[in-house]
Scaffold this motif. Structure first.
Motif, PDB file in Angstrom:
ATOM      1  N   ALA A  44      76.925 111.245  10.325  1.00  0.00           N
ATOM      2  CA  ALA A  44      78.245 110.448  10.742  1.00  0.00           C
ATOM      3  C   ALA A  44      77.507 109.220  12.396  1.00  0.00           C
ATOM      4  O   ALA A  44      78.298 108.417  12.811  1.00  0.00           O
ATOM      5  CB  ALA A  44      79.658 111.309  11.238  1.00  0.00           C
ATOM      6  N   TYR A  45      76.475 110.725  12.684  1.00  0.00           N
ATOM      7  CA  TYR A  45      75.914 110.008  14.602  1.00  0.00           C
ATOM      8  C   TYR A  45      75.233 108.645  14.352  1.00  0.00           C
ATOM      9  O   TYR A  45      74.924 107.800  14.552  1.00  0.00           O
ATOM     10  CB  TYR A  45      75.667 110.511  15.306  1.00  0.00           C
ATOM     11  N   LEU A  46      74.083 109.023  13.265  1.00  0.00           N
ATOM     12  CA  LEU A  46      73.106 107.738  12.814  1.00  0.00           C
ATOM     13  C   LEU A  46      74.146 106.463  12.290  1.00  0.00           C
ATOM     14  O   LEU A  46      73.358 105.958  12.698  1.00  0.00           O
ATOM     15  CB  LEU A  46      71.970 108.524  11.861  1.00  0.00           C
ATOM     16  N   ALA A  47      74.622 106.490  11.942  1.00  0.00           N
ATOM     17  CA  ALA A  47      75.516 105.718  11.907  1.00  0.00           C
ATOM     18  C   ALA A  47      75.922 104.553  12.807  1.00  0.00           C
ATOM     19  O   ALA A  47      75.928 103.167  13.200  1.00  0.00           O
ATOM     20  CB  ALA A  47      77.328 105.393  10.816  1.00  0.00           C
ATOM     21  N   ILE A  48      75.586 105.052  14.332  1.00  0.00           N
ATOM     22  CA  ILE A  48      76.196 105.471  15.449  1.00  0.00           C
ATOM     23  C   ILE A  48      74.847 104.632  16.000  1.00  0.00           C
ATOM     24  O   ILE A  48      74.809 103.271  16.765  1.00  0.00           O
ATOM     25  CB  ILE A  48      77.056 106.299  16.407  1.00  0.00           C
ATOM     26  N   ASN A  49      73.816 105.627  16.172  1.00  0.00           N
ATOM     27  CA  ASN A  49      72.114 105.212  16.768  1.00  0.00           C
ATOM     28  C   ASN A  49      71.623 106.244  15.909  1.00  0.00           C
ATOM     29  O   ASN A  49      71.351 107.151  16.152  1.00  0.00           O
ATOM     30  CB  ASN A  49      72.984 106.193  18.095  1.00  0.00           C
ATOM     31  N   PRO A  50      71.121 105.204  15.247  1.00  0.00           N
ATOM     32  CA  PRO A  50      70.100 105.088  14.120  1.00  0.00           C
ATOM     33  C   PRO A  50      68.886 105.962  14.785  1.00  0.00           C
ATOM     34  O   PRO A  50      68.099 106.957  13.849  1.00  0.00           O
ATOM     35  CB  PRO A  50      69.404 104.008  13.304  1.00  0.00           C
ATOM     36  N   MET A  51      68.886 106.229  16.593  1.00  0.00           N
ATOM     37  CA  MET A  51      67.973 107.245  16.767  1.00  0.00           C
ATOM     38  C   MET A  51      68.642 108.205  16.988  1.00  0.00           C
ATOM     39  O   MET A  51      67.020 109.442  17.436  1.00  0.00           O
ATOM     40  CB  MET A  51      67.578 106.244  18.275  1.00  0.00           C
ATOM     41  N   GLY A  52      69.239 109.005  16.539  1.00  0.00           N
ATOM     42  CA  GLY A  52      69.745 110.058  17.115  1.00  0.00           C
ATOM     43  C   GLY A  52      69.652 110.606  17.958  1.00  0.00           C
ATOM     44  O   GLY A  52      69.047 111.492  18.616  1.00  0.00           O
ATOM     45  N   LYS A  53      70.403 109.538  19.575  1.00  0.00           N
ATOM     46  CA  LYS A  53      70.064 109.577  20.346  1.00  0.00           C
ATOM     47  C   LYS A  53      70.789 109.814  21.406  1.00  0.00           C
ATOM     48  O   LYS A  53      72.347 108.955  20.651  1.00  0.00           O
ATOM     49  CB  LYS A  53      69.047 109.267  21.570  1.00  0.00           C
ATOM     50  N   VAL A  54      71.487 110.224  22.716  1.00  0.00           N
ATOM     51  CA  VAL A  54      72.571 110.289  22.924  1.00  0.00           C
ATOM     52  C   VAL A  54      71.534 109.391  24.480  1.00  0.00           C
ATOM     53  O   VAL A  54      70.970 110.023  24.815  1.00  0.00           O
ATOM     54  CB  VAL A  54      73.531 111.280  23.748  1.00  0.00           C
ATOM     55  N   PRO A  55      72.439 108.839  25.559  1.00  0.00           N
ATOM     56  CA  PRO A  55      74.416 108.059  25.220  1.00  0.00           C
ATOM     57  C   PRO A  55      74.206 106.709  24.170  1.00  0.00           C
ATOM     58  O   PRO A  55      73.488 106.514  23.905  1.00  0.00           O
ATOM     59  CB  PRO A  55      74.733 108.196  26.469  1.00  0.00           C
ATOM     60  N   THR A  65      74.681 101.514  22.538  1.00  0.00           N
ATOM     61  CA  THR A  65      73.622 102.889  23.131  1.00  0.00           C
ATOM     62  C   THR A  65      72.472 101.636  24.176  1.00  0.00           C
ATOM     63  O   THR A  65      72.491 101.156  24.410  1.00  0.00           O
ATOM     64  CB  THR A  65      72.630 102.501  21.136  1.00  0.00           C
ATOM     65  N   GLU A  66      71.567 102.726  24.848  1.00  0.00           N
ATOM     66  CA  GLU A  66      70.920 102.980  25.554  1.00  0.00           C
ATOM     67  C   GLU A  66      71.209 102.966  26.947  1.00  0.00           C
ATOM     68  O   GLU A  66      72.495 102.474  27.090  1.00  0.00           O
ATOM     69  CB  GLU A  66      70.028 101.744  25.500  1.00  0.00           C
ATOM     70  N   ALA A  67      71.380 103.716  27.943  1.00  0.00           N
ATOM     71  CA  ALA A  67      71.970 103.687  29.203  1.00  0.00           C
ATOM     72  C   ALA A  67      72.047 102.804  29.927  1.00  0.00           C
ATOM     73  O   ALA A  67      73.118 102.157  30.151  1.00  0.00           O
ATOM     74  CB  ALA A  67      71.669 104.881  29.947  1.00  0.00           C
ATOM     75  N   ALA A  68      70.522 102.462  30.427  1.00  0.00           N
ATOM     76  CA  ALA A  68      71.253 100.738  31.247  1.00  0.00           C
ATOM     77  C   ALA A  68      71.158 100.021  30.726  1.00  0.00           C
ATOM     78  O   ALA A  68      72.432  99.069  30.890  1.00  0.00           O
ATOM     79  CB  ALA A  68      68.962 100.325  31.126  1.00  0.00           C
ATOM     80  N   ALA A  69      70.944  99.978  28.805  1.00  0.00           N
ATOM     81  CA  ALA A  69      72.500  98.441  28.361  1.00  0.00           C
ATOM     82  C   ALA A  69      73.678  98.933  28.320  1.00  0.00           C
ATOM     83  O   ALA A  69      74.796  98.482  29.223  1.00  0.00           O
ATOM     84  CB  ALA A  69      71.797  98.089  27.156  1.00  0.00           C
ATOM     85  N   ILE A  70      74.326 100.174  28.623  1.00  0.00           N
ATOM     86  CA  ILE A  70      75.488 100.493  28.604  1.00  0.00           C
ATOM     87  C   ILE A  70      75.924 100.769  29.667  1.00  0.00           C
ATOM     88  O   ILE A  70      77.491 100.095  29.821  1.00  0.00           O
ATOM     89  CB  ILE A  70      75.868 102.216  28.032  1.00  0.00           C
TER      90      ILE A  70
END
Length: 210
Positions: A44-55, A65-70
């Motif tokens: 479910a989360y890999l569908a959001i971020n395939p890297m499996g990282k937050v945020p 994804t990616e803090a600077a981009a967000i």
């Protein structure tokens, strides 16, 4: 803009950068806290971020994804907060936002992993060497309240977050220019709320910067 904003986070991570930004723009958001490990690697989360990282955030149908981009996205998505300069005045804003996302984070991370590049390797690396990165950033903030122009922006959220976290945990050396710059921004209400949240989570986990 879409009304629903979901913030995927773990407070003991780079997510605190985005948390600060969300508080600054006054977004109405729902926080989904993911534990490190299986939760971040779930389908479910890999569908959001395939890297499996937050945020990460989901804003309506838009995923970032990616803090600077967000940070850059939120500044544009909530223009009433005034956290991005006018398009014609964004040179320094983009420069330092992505300097921190690229050379600074890469140099600090490699140092934390115990890697010291040779002079030959420095030519291959975008950041060259950590000392050069810190000197460059020191010159950018020395004697300044804000890093890009004369007003607070998303670039300050990103740069100050990295400097504060790095100095707290010893991955970035404390320099008077860094301390003065961060000290001025840490008084902001949004920054203080997020810092208190992180400190509570650290205490609950038994973590300490010492």
């Amino acid at each position: 803009m879409p009304e629903t904003l979901v913030f995927y986070t773990n407070p003991l991570s780079r997510s605190s950068i985005v948390h600060w930004m969300l508080e600054e723009v006054g977004a109405d958001y729902r926080m989904e806290v993911l534990e490190f490990g299986d939760a971040m690697k779930s389908p479910a989360y890999l569908a959001i971020n395939p890297m499996g990282k937050v945020p990460a955030i989901r804003h309506g149908d838009t995923v970032v994804t990616e803090a600077a981009a967000i940070c850059a996205y939120l500044a544009d998505a909530f223009p009433e907060a005034g956290l991005a300069p006018a398009p014609a005045e964004r040179g320094e804003y983009y420069r330092w936002l992505f300097f921190a996302a690229g050379p600074l984070e890469a140099a600090v991370s490699l140092k934390g992993c115990g890697f010291q590049p040779t002079p030959e390797q420095e030519r291959m690396l975008g950041f060259g060497r950590l000392e050069q990165v810190l000197e460059t950033l020191e010159g950018a903030v020395d004697g300044k309240e804000y890093i890009a122009g004369n007003r607070f922006s998303a670039a300050d959220v990103y740069v100050a977050s990295h400097l504060s976290w790095g100095m707290q945990f010893g991955t970035i050396e404390k320099r008077p220019a860094f301390e003065a710059y961060c000290r001025g921004l840490e008084t902001r209400t949004a920054s203080r709320r997020v810092r208190e949240h992180v400190e509570r989570e650290m205490a609950a986990k038994g973590w300490s910067p010492d």
